[in-house]
Design a protein around this motif. Structure first.
Motif, PDB file in Angstrom:
ATOM      1  N   ILE A 179       0.691  -1.268   0.118  1.00 16.84           N
ATOM      2  CA  ILE A 179       0.053   0.091   0.048  1.00 16.84           C
ATOM      3  C   ILE A 179       1.087   1.185  -0.030  1.00 16.84           C
ATOM      4  N   ILE A 180       1.843   1.253   0.743  1.00 11.91           N
ATOM      5  CA  ILE A 180       3.037   2.546   0.739  1.00 11.91           C
ATOM      6  C   ILE A 180       3.565   2.715  -0.583  1.00 11.91           C
ATOM      7  N   SER A 181       4.018   1.746  -1.514  1.00 13.69           N
ATOM      8  CA  SER A 181       4.649   1.671  -2.738  1.00 13.69           C
ATOM      9  C   SER A 181       3.358   2.136  -3.840  1.00 13.69           C
ATOM     10  N   GLU A 182       1.946   1.754  -3.477  1.00 16.56           N
ATOM     11  CA  GLU A 182       0.915   2.243  -4.293  1.00 16.56           C
ATOM     12  C   GLU A 182       0.751   3.866  -4.185  1.00 16.56           C
ATOM     13  N   ILE A 183       0.898   4.154  -2.872  1.00 16.72           N
ATOM     14  CA  ILE A 183       0.879   5.682  -2.698  1.00 16.72           C
ATOM     15  C   ILE A 183       1.693   6.436  -3.375  1.00 16.72           C
ATOM     16  N   ASN A 184       2.934   5.981  -3.116  1.00 17.74           N
ATOM     17  CA  ASN A 184       4.277   6.627  -3.986  1.00 17.74           C
ATOM     18  C   ASN A 184       3.911   6.643  -5.371  1.00 17.74           C
ATOM     19  N   ARG A 185       3.700   5.781  -5.793  1.00 19.21           N
ATOM     20  CA  ARG A 185       3.508   5.786  -7.413  1.00 19.21           C
ATOM     21  C   ARG A 185       2.330   6.461  -7.841  1.00 19.21           C
ATOM     22  N   ARG A 186       1.251   6.755  -7.071  1.00 18.40           N
ATOM     23  CA  ARG A 186       0.102   7.663  -7.109  1.00 18.40           C
ATOM     24  C   ARG A 186       0.700   9.313  -7.108  1.00 18.40           C
ATOM     25  N   ARG A 187       1.519   9.281  -6.142  1.00 21.47           N
ATOM     26  CA  ARG A 187       1.981  10.654  -5.798  1.00 21.47           C
ATOM     27  C   ARG A 187       3.041  11.201  -6.994  1.00 21.47           C
ATOM     28  N   LEU A 188       3.769  10.222  -7.573  1.00 18.21           N
ATOM     29  CA  LEU A 188       4.215  10.614  -8.543  1.00 18.21           C
ATOM     30  C   LEU A 188       3.751  10.772  -9.972  1.00 18.21           C
ATOM     31  N   MET A 189       2.368   9.988 -10.328  1.00 19.91           N
ATOM     32  CA  MET A 189       1.736  10.231 -11.172  1.00 19.91           C
ATOM     33  C   MET A 189       0.924  11.679 -11.143  1.00 19.91           C
ATOM     34  N   TRP A 190       0.524  12.110 -10.024  1.00 21.82           N
ATOM     35  CA  TRP A 190      -0.284  13.025  -9.710  1.00 21.82           C
ATOM     36  C   TRP A 190       0.830  14.427  -9.951  1.00 21.82           C
ATOM     37  N   ALA A 191       2.251  14.185  -9.558  1.00 15.23           N
ATOM     38  CA  ALA A 191       3.245  15.218  -9.603  1.00 15.23           C
ATOM     39  C   ALA A 191       3.481  15.615 -11.025  1.00 15.23           C
ATOM     40  N   GLY A 192       3.672  14.496 -11.858  1.00 16.01           N
ATOM     41  CA  GLY A 192       3.665  14.351 -13.421  1.00 16.01           C
ATOM     42  C   GLY A 192       2.599  15.035 -14.002  1.00 16.01           C
ATOM     43  N   HIS A 193       1.267  14.874 -13.495  1.00 13.91           N
ATOM     44  CA  HIS A 193       0.018  15.374 -14.196  1.00 13.91           C
ATOM     45  C   HIS A 193       0.378  16.831 -13.778  1.00 13.91           C
TER      46      HIS A 193
END
Length: 183
Positions: free
Chosen positions: A165-179
């Motif tokens: 779940i922590i890796s998933e949060i980090n992945r989502r944060r990176l996707m949002w930052a790129g967006h």
């Protein structure tokens, strides 16, 4: 605030001061403790320490504790609502994992793109996930004592074979930052 009242009046809207509250958000929000109410014209607005906006709880000091409590509580409600499915012998483990990934995890991770997690929050989320995985995979027989025992964390990690779940949060944060950067 006067502008808001004037523009609302032009549109035919009236501000209800019993329902309207305000929050001062920031690290120094406690310095602005002018009182419990703000008075503008004939209106008296109450100060709130937090509010819910689009399903996420926003606090005056931008603390995630209330949001984490809320997300884990909602995740637990989903988990216990599906309890009969997770304890069923008819459903396969693969299907139970799919239920977790599609029904429970998105509820817990709602709005996680903007979270700045500390170790305390990461630990709470990891404990929540391991609790569900222990229920899905069930106990195992210890090779030494030949007795049933709960699975250890490393055993769960080897069985789960998906990002935690922590890796998933980090992945989502990176996707949002790129967006946000592309905008």
């Amino acid at each position: 605030m006067c502008k808001l009242i004037n523009v609302a009046g032009k549109c035919g809207l009236k501000i209800n001061d019993e329902k309207t509250e305000y929050v001062i958000i920031g690290r120094r929000s406690r310095e602005y403790q002018q009182g419990e109410f703000m008075e503008i014209d004939n209106y008296k607005f109450k100060r709130a320490s937090h509010f819910k906006y689009l399903g996420s709880i926003i606090t005056q000091d931008s603390d995630l504790k209330m949001e984490m409590d809320s997300r884990i509580l909602v995740g637990n409600r989903c988990f216990f609502g599906l309890g009969s499915m997770f304890s069923s012998k008819i459903l396969s483990t693969k299907l139970k994992i799919q239920l977790y990934m599609t029904l429970i995890r998105p509820v817990v991770l709602y709005g996680s793109e903007t979270w700045t997690l500390r170790k305390v929050e990461e630990k709470r989320l990891a404990v929540f996930e391991r609790k569900i995985l222990r229920r899905i995979y069930g106990p195992c027989i210890d090779s030494d004592t030949r007795e049933w025992r709960i699975r250890h964390n490393d055993e769960l990690k080897n069985l789960f074979q998906k990002p935690d779940i922590i890796s998933e949060i980090n992945r989502r944060r990176l996707m949002w930052a790129g967006h946000a950067w592309r905008k």
